[in-house]
Design a protein around this motif. Structure first.
Motif, PDB file in Angstrom:
ATOM      1  N   GLU A  94      14.116  -9.828  11.492  1.00  0.00           N
ATOM      2  CA  GLU A  94      13.215 -10.989  12.033  1.00  0.00           C
ATOM      3  C   GLU A  94      13.127 -10.571  13.493  1.00  0.00           C
ATOM      4  N   CYS A  95      14.117  -9.893  14.081  1.00  0.00           N
ATOM      5  CA  CYS A  95      13.897  -9.785  15.342  1.00  0.00           C
ATOM      6  C   CYS A  95      13.023  -8.537  15.670  1.00  0.00           C
ATOM      7  N   PHE A  96      12.886  -7.549  14.698  1.00  0.00           N
ATOM      8  CA  PHE A  96      11.936  -6.460  14.837  1.00  0.00           C
ATOM      9  C   PHE A  96      10.540  -7.206  14.615  1.00  0.00           C
ATOM     10  N   THR A  97      10.462  -7.816  13.672  1.00  0.00           N
ATOM     11  CA  THR A  97       9.156  -8.347  13.233  1.00  0.00           C
ATOM     12  C   THR A  97       8.591  -9.265  14.612  1.00  0.00           C
ATOM     13  N   ALA A  98       9.287  -9.861  15.194  1.00  0.00           N
ATOM     14  CA  ALA A  98       8.747 -10.896  16.241  1.00  0.00           C
ATOM     15  C   ALA A  98       8.578  -9.761  17.415  1.00  0.00           C
ATOM     16  N   TYR A  99       9.265  -8.541  17.951  1.00  0.00           N
ATOM     17  CA  TYR A  99       8.750  -7.785  18.550  1.00  0.00           C
ATOM     18  C   TYR A  99       7.399  -6.946  18.308  1.00  0.00           C
ATOM     19  N   ASP A 100       7.361  -6.754  16.895  1.00  0.00           N
ATOM     20  CA  ASP A 100       5.948  -6.211  16.324  1.00  0.00           C
ATOM     21  C   ASP A 100       4.837  -6.973  16.598  1.00  0.00           C
ATOM     22  N   GLU A 101       5.280  -8.200  16.165  1.00  0.00           N
ATOM     23  CA  GLU A 101       3.989  -9.127  16.282  1.00  0.00           C
ATOM     24  C   GLU A 101       3.759  -9.455  17.836  1.00  0.00           C
ATOM     25  N   LEU A 102       4.524  -9.244  18.868  1.00  0.00           N
ATOM     26  CA  LEU A 102       4.185  -9.431  20.196  1.00  0.00           C
ATOM     27  C   LEU A 102       3.636  -8.199  20.632  1.00  0.00           C
ATOM     28  N   ALA A 103       3.855  -7.157  20.173  1.00  0.00           N
ATOM     29  CA  ALA A 103       3.081  -5.613  20.375  1.00  0.00           C
ATOM     30  C   ALA A 103       1.556  -5.791  19.913  1.00  0.00           C
ATOM     31  N   VAL A 104       1.518  -6.323  18.746  1.00  0.00           N
ATOM     32  CA  VAL A 104       0.357  -6.208  18.023  1.00  0.00           C
ATOM     33  C   VAL A 104      -0.881  -7.249  18.834  1.00  0.00           C
ATOM     34  N   THR A 105      -0.106  -8.313  19.445  1.00  0.00           N
ATOM     35  CA  THR A 105      -0.662  -9.122  20.154  1.00  0.00           C
ATOM     36  C   THR A 105      -1.274  -8.563  21.505  1.00  0.00           C
ATOM     37  N   ILE A 106      -0.444  -7.746  22.183  1.00  0.00           N
ATOM     38  CA  ILE A 106      -0.735  -7.118  23.419  1.00  0.00           C
ATOM     39  C   ILE A 106      -1.667  -6.074  23.093  1.00  0.00           C
ATOM     40  N   LEU A 107      -1.757  -5.376  21.889  1.00  0.00           N
ATOM     41  CA  LEU A 107      -2.297  -4.011  21.621  1.00  0.00           C
ATOM     42  C   LEU A 107      -3.755  -4.694  21.505  1.00  0.00           C
ATOM     43  N   ASN A 108      -3.798  -5.618  20.641  1.00  0.00           N
ATOM     44  CA  ASN A 108      -5.165  -6.374  20.065  1.00  0.00           C
ATOM     45  C   ASN A 108      -5.945  -6.756  21.512  1.00  0.00           C
ATOM     46  N   THR A 109      -5.230  -7.274  22.569  1.00  0.00           N
ATOM     47  CA  THR A 109      -5.909  -7.697  23.793  1.00  0.00           C
ATOM     48  C   THR A 109      -6.336  -6.450  24.511  1.00  0.00           C
ATOM     49  N   LEU A 110      -5.776  -5.257  24.380  1.00  0.00           N
ATOM     50  CA  LEU A 110      -6.075  -4.217  25.081  1.00  0.00           C
ATOM     51  C   LEU A 110      -7.243  -3.473  24.392  1.00  0.00           C
ATOM     52  N   GLY A 111      -7.543  -4.060  23.024  1.00  0.00           N
ATOM     53  CA  GLY A 111      -8.320  -3.227  22.238  1.00  0.00           C
ATOM     54  C   GLY A 111      -8.098  -1.956  21.525  1.00  0.00           C
ATOM     55  N   VAL A 112      -6.645  -1.891  21.276  1.00  0.00           N
ATOM     56  CA  VAL A 112      -6.522  -0.860  20.652  1.00  0.00           C
ATOM     57  C   VAL A 112      -6.671  -0.956  19.257  1.00  0.00           C
ATOM     58  N   PRO A 113      -7.403  -0.120  18.217  1.00  0.00           N
ATOM     59  CA  PRO A 113      -7.700  -0.291  17.059  1.00  0.00           C
ATOM     60  C   PRO A 113      -6.454  -0.076  16.261  1.00  0.00           C
ATOM     61  N   ASP A 114      -6.438  -0.720  14.932  1.00  0.00           N
ATOM     62  CA  ASP A 114      -5.315  -0.806  14.146  1.00  0.00           C
ATOM     63  C   ASP A 114      -4.029  -1.110  14.792  1.00  0.00           C
ATOM     64  N   ALA A 115      -3.985  -2.136  15.772  1.00  0.00           N
ATOM     65  CA  ALA A 115      -2.620  -2.636  16.338  1.00  0.00           C
ATOM     66  C   ALA A 115      -1.319  -2.636  15.555  1.00  0.00           C
ATOM     67  N   ALA A 116      -1.908  -3.333  14.185  1.00  0.00           N
ATOM     68  CA  ALA A 116      -0.601  -3.531  13.310  1.00  0.00           C
ATOM     69  C   ALA A 116       0.135  -2.196  13.081  1.00  0.00           C
ATOM     70  N   ALA A 117      -0.666  -1.311  12.785  1.00  0.00           N
ATOM     71  CA  ALA A 117      -0.167  -0.049  12.242  1.00  0.00           C
ATOM     72  C   ALA A 117       0.664   0.638  13.507  1.00  0.00           C
ATOM     73  N   ILE A 118       0.285   0.715  14.746  1.00  0.00           N
ATOM     74  CA  ILE A 118       0.930   1.406  15.758  1.00  0.00           C
ATOM     75  C   ILE A 118       1.956   0.481  16.196  1.00  0.00           C
ATOM     76  N   ALA A 119       1.993  -0.658  16.243  1.00  0.00           N
ATOM     77  CA  ALA A 119       3.050  -1.603  16.878  1.00  0.00           C
ATOM     78  C   ALA A 119       4.251  -1.140  16.401  1.00  0.00           C
ATOM     79  N   PRO A 120       4.706  -0.975  15.325  1.00  0.00           N
ATOM     80  CA  PRO A 120       6.234  -0.766  15.147  1.00  0.00           C
ATOM     81  C   PRO A 120       6.543   0.732  15.723  1.00  0.00           C
ATOM     82  N   THR A 121       5.705   1.499  15.834  1.00  0.00           N
ATOM     83  CA  THR A 121       5.982   2.831  16.311  1.00  0.00           C
ATOM     84  C   THR A 121       6.270   2.535  18.087  1.00  0.00           C
ATOM     85  N   ILE A 122       5.326   1.702  18.493  1.00  0.00           N
ATOM     86  CA  ILE A 122       5.628   1.403  20.039  1.00  0.00           C
ATOM     87  C   ILE A 122       6.961   0.948  20.227  1.00  0.00           C
TER      88      ILE A 122
END
Length: 188
Positions: free
Chosen positions: A124-152
């Motif tokens: 659940e912790c890592f899911t919360a971090y991943d979701e936050l990263a997706v939000t930030i990456l989407n805001t930055l216009g990074v394509p396929d944010a959900a795929a890269i968020a766990p790696t970030i």
């Protein structure tokens, strides 16, 4: 003393003890002494040590996610570039002091590898971090944010663990690593 106040003090004490002494240092007596509560109040709120550790880890992540979300919201409309976002990530990571409460989650993540009941809270912790990263990456216009968020998230976590273990970041600049990953994902 309100029941939620006792519960919060117990959780804070548990995180502090995990961060200073590790999981083996977590005993009801030590928690009671640190939190200034009765022994019975600990088992009233947390029937097992796993329940206590799970709640402590989850509580940390809720607070940390809120802190990072608030920080991201402050920059959301400022038109950050990828470079700006990577530099901000570096600044946030370097500004964090490794207090006992910030060391504790690393201990709890490792314990989750041994304790399947704690594993769900870690996930659940890592899911919360991943979701936050997706939000930030989407805001930055990074394509396929959900795929890269766990790696970030894994990169930042790993570099933070390295910093904790060695006392320095060495040649591993978080912003450069994040920017490299983001640039590679945009080219892909």
């Amino acid at each position: 003393m309100a029941s939620t106040d006792v519960r919060d003090r117990v959780l804070a004490a548990a995180l502090h003890i995990v961060g200073t002494e590790g999981i083996p240092g977590v005993t009801n007596r030590r928690i009671a002494a640190t939190a200034g509560v009765s022994l019975g109040s600990i088992t009233y709120h947390f029937p097992t040590q796993t329940d206590l550790l799970r709640a402590a880890l989850s509580g940390f992540v809720v607070e940390e996610t809120q802190r990072l979300s608030d920080l991201a919201d402050g920059y959301r409309d400022k038109g950050l570039s990828l470079e700006d976002a990577a530099a901000l990530t570096e600044k946030v990571a370097k500004d964090l002091t490794f207090s006992a409460e910030r060391i504790a989650p690393f201990e709890l993540y490792i314990q989750a590898g041994r304790d399947h009941e704690l594993r769900e809270a870690a996930a659940e912790c890592f899911t919360a971090y991943d979701e936050l990263a997706v939000t930030i990456l989407n805001t930055l216009g990074v394509p396929d944010a959900a795929a890269i968020a766990p790696t970030i998230v894994a990169t930042i976590t790993g570099l933070q663990l390295r910093r904790l273990a060695t006392g320095s970041g060495g040649d591993h600049d978080i912003s450069a690593s994040v920017l490299l990953l983001l640039s590679a994902s945009i080219r892909a």
